[in-house]
Design a protein around this motif. Structure first.
Motif, PDB file in Angstrom:
ATOM      1  N   LYS A  36       0.822  -1.208   0.000  1.00 21.88           N
ATOM      2  CA  LYS A  36       0.000   0.000   0.000  1.00 21.88           C
ATOM      3  C   LYS A  36       0.859   1.262   0.000  1.00 21.88           C
ATOM      4  O   LYS A  36       0.562   2.224  -0.705  1.00 21.88           O
ATOM      5  CB  LYS A  36      -0.936   0.007   1.210  1.00 21.88           C
ATOM      6  CG  LYS A  36      -2.110  -0.928   1.064  1.00 21.88           C
ATOM      7  CD  LYS A  36      -3.042  -0.810   2.237  1.00 21.88           C
ATOM      8  CE  LYS A  36      -4.241  -1.720   2.040  1.00 21.88           C
ATOM      9  NZ  LYS A  36      -5.241  -1.560   3.088  1.00 21.88           N
ATOM     10  N   LYS A  88       0.815   3.919  -3.010  1.00 27.40           N
ATOM     11  CA  LYS A  88       0.407   5.283  -2.658  1.00 27.40           C
ATOM     12  C   LYS A  88       1.493   6.292  -3.035  1.00 27.40           C
ATOM     13  O   LYS A  88       1.196   7.388  -3.508  1.00 27.40           O
ATOM     14  CB  LYS A  88       0.097   5.372  -1.168  1.00 27.40           C
ATOM     15  CG  LYS A  88      -0.481   6.701  -0.765  1.00 27.40           C
ATOM     16  CD  LYS A  88      -0.905   6.723   0.671  1.00 27.40           C
ATOM     17  CE  LYS A  88      -1.488   8.092   1.004  1.00 27.40           C
ATOM     18  NZ  LYS A  88      -1.986   8.160   2.352  1.00 27.40           N
ATOM     19  N   ASN A 134      -5.103   7.530  -2.329  1.00 26.91           N
ATOM     20  CA  ASN A 134      -5.443   6.467  -1.390  1.00 26.91           C
ATOM     21  C   ASN A 134      -6.003   5.260  -2.141  1.00 26.91           C
ATOM     22  O   ASN A 134      -6.607   5.399  -3.202  1.00 26.91           O
ATOM     23  CB  ASN A 134      -6.472   6.959  -0.376  1.00 26.91           C
ATOM     24  CG  ASN A 134      -5.875   7.955   0.588  1.00 26.91           C
ATOM     25  OD1 ASN A 134      -4.695   7.868   0.916  1.00 26.91           O
ATOM     26  ND2 ASN A 134      -6.678   8.902   1.024  1.00 26.91           N
ATOM     27  N   LEU A 135      -5.803   4.080  -1.562  1.00 22.50           N
ATOM     28  CA  LEU A 135      -6.301   2.848  -2.165  1.00 22.50           C
ATOM     29  C   LEU A 135      -7.568   2.394  -1.474  1.00 22.50           C
ATOM     30  O   LEU A 135      -7.762   2.647  -0.288  1.00 22.50           O
ATOM     31  CB  LEU A 135      -5.258   1.733  -2.016  1.00 22.50           C
ATOM     32  CG  LEU A 135      -3.953   1.900  -2.760  1.00 22.50           C
ATOM     33  CD1 LEU A 135      -3.023   0.754  -2.414  1.00 22.50           C
ATOM     34  CD2 LEU A 135      -4.204   1.930  -4.239  1.00 22.50           C
ATOM     35  N   SER A 136      -8.418   1.703  -2.219  1.00 21.38           N
ATOM     36  CA  SER A 136      -9.584   1.108  -1.587  1.00 21.38           C
ATOM     37  C   SER A 136      -9.117  -0.051  -0.703  1.00 21.38           C
ATOM     38  O   SER A 136      -7.954  -0.448  -0.724  1.00 21.38           O
ATOM     39  CB  SER A 136     -10.592   0.632  -2.623  1.00 21.38           C
ATOM     40  OG  SER A 136     -10.048  -0.402  -3.395  1.00 21.38           O
ATOM     41  N   ARG A 137     -10.015  -0.611   0.029  1.00 25.25           N
ATOM     42  CA  ARG A 137      -9.678  -1.576   1.078  1.00 25.25           C
ATOM     43  C   ARG A 137      -8.855  -2.763   0.590  1.00 25.25           C
ATOM     44  O   ARG A 137      -7.866  -3.137   1.205  1.00 25.25           O
ATOM     45  CB  ARG A 137     -10.970  -2.055   1.723  1.00 25.25           C
ATOM     46  CG  ARG A 137     -10.754  -2.936   2.893  1.00 25.25           C
ATOM     47  CD  ARG A 137     -12.053  -3.214   3.587  1.00 25.25           C
ATOM     48  NE  ARG A 137     -11.811  -4.102   4.706  1.00 25.25           N
ATOM     49  CZ  ARG A 137     -12.704  -4.933   5.169  1.00 25.25           C
ATOM     50  NH1 ARG A 137     -13.897  -4.973   4.633  1.00 25.25           N
ATOM     51  NH2 ARG A 137     -12.421  -5.707   6.180  1.00 25.25           N
ATOM     52  N   ASN A 138      -9.244  -3.395  -0.501  1.00 20.74           N
ATOM     53  CA  ASN A 138      -8.562  -4.601  -0.971  1.00 20.74           C
ATOM     54  C   ASN A 138      -7.829  -4.415  -2.291  1.00 20.74           C
ATOM     55  O   ASN A 138      -7.523  -5.389  -2.978  1.00 20.74           O
ATOM     56  CB  ASN A 138      -9.561  -5.758  -1.093  1.00 20.74           C
ATOM     57  CG  ASN A 138     -10.062  -6.204   0.257  1.00 20.74           C
ATOM     58  OD1 ASN A 138      -9.308  -6.237   1.236  1.00 20.74           O
ATOM     59  ND2 ASN A 138     -11.336  -6.531   0.335  1.00 20.74           N
ATOM     60  N   ALA A 139      -7.520  -3.193  -2.645  1.00 18.73           N
ATOM     61  CA  ALA A 139      -6.832  -2.930  -3.912  1.00 18.73           C
ATOM     62  C   ALA A 139      -5.445  -3.560  -3.935  1.00 18.73           C
ATOM     63  O   ALA A 139      -4.979  -4.012  -4.980  1.00 18.73           O
ATOM     64  CB  ALA A 139      -6.731  -1.437  -4.151  1.00 18.73           C
ATOM     65  N   ASP A 140      -4.779  -3.615  -2.792  1.00 21.59           N
ATOM     66  CA  ASP A 140      -3.446  -4.208  -2.750  1.00 21.59           C
ATOM     67  C   ASP A 140      -3.480  -5.691  -3.090  1.00 21.59           C
ATOM     68  O   ASP A 140      -2.558  -6.203  -3.725  1.00 21.59           O
ATOM     69  CB  ASP A 140      -2.799  -3.995  -1.383  1.00 21.59           C
ATOM     70  CG  ASP A 140      -3.600  -4.616  -0.256  1.00 21.59           C
ATOM     71  OD1 ASP A 140      -4.823  -4.371  -0.202  1.00 21.59           O
ATOM     72  OD2 ASP A 140      -3.006  -5.328   0.570  1.00 21.59           O
TER      73      ASP A 140
END
Length: 78
Positions: free
Chosen positions: A14, A18, A24-30
């Motif tokens: 993340k 970033k 910012n990334l959404s919750r499960n983007a990683d």
């Protein structure tokens, strides 16, 4: 792999994304990014193995990987 062990450090992924995307990334983007990376590497190795056999080499070589890298990157560019 032992149960409960993580395959990769989520926080590190993340932070890297970033820093490059400056967003910012959404919750499960990683997780999606990591799975896409695994699919890319699998395709790269498969294509390099095919190229290696075509070239009459006994195993996978850096030359065969370099030869197919550009085409594989183009397949995954989004």
């Amino acid at each position: 792999m032992a149960p409960g062990r993580k395959m990769y450090p989520r926080a590190t992924v993340k932070k890297i994304v970033k820093a490059h995307a400056n967003a910012n990334l959404s919750r499960n983007a990683d997780i999606v990014i990591f799975l896409d990376y695994l699919l890319f590497m699998q395709t790269l190795v498969k294509e390099a193995a095919i190229e290696s056999k075509r070239g009459g080499e006994r195993g996978l070589t850096a030359r065969s990987v370099k030869k197919v890298t550009a085409d594989t990157v183009l397949k995954f560019k989004g």
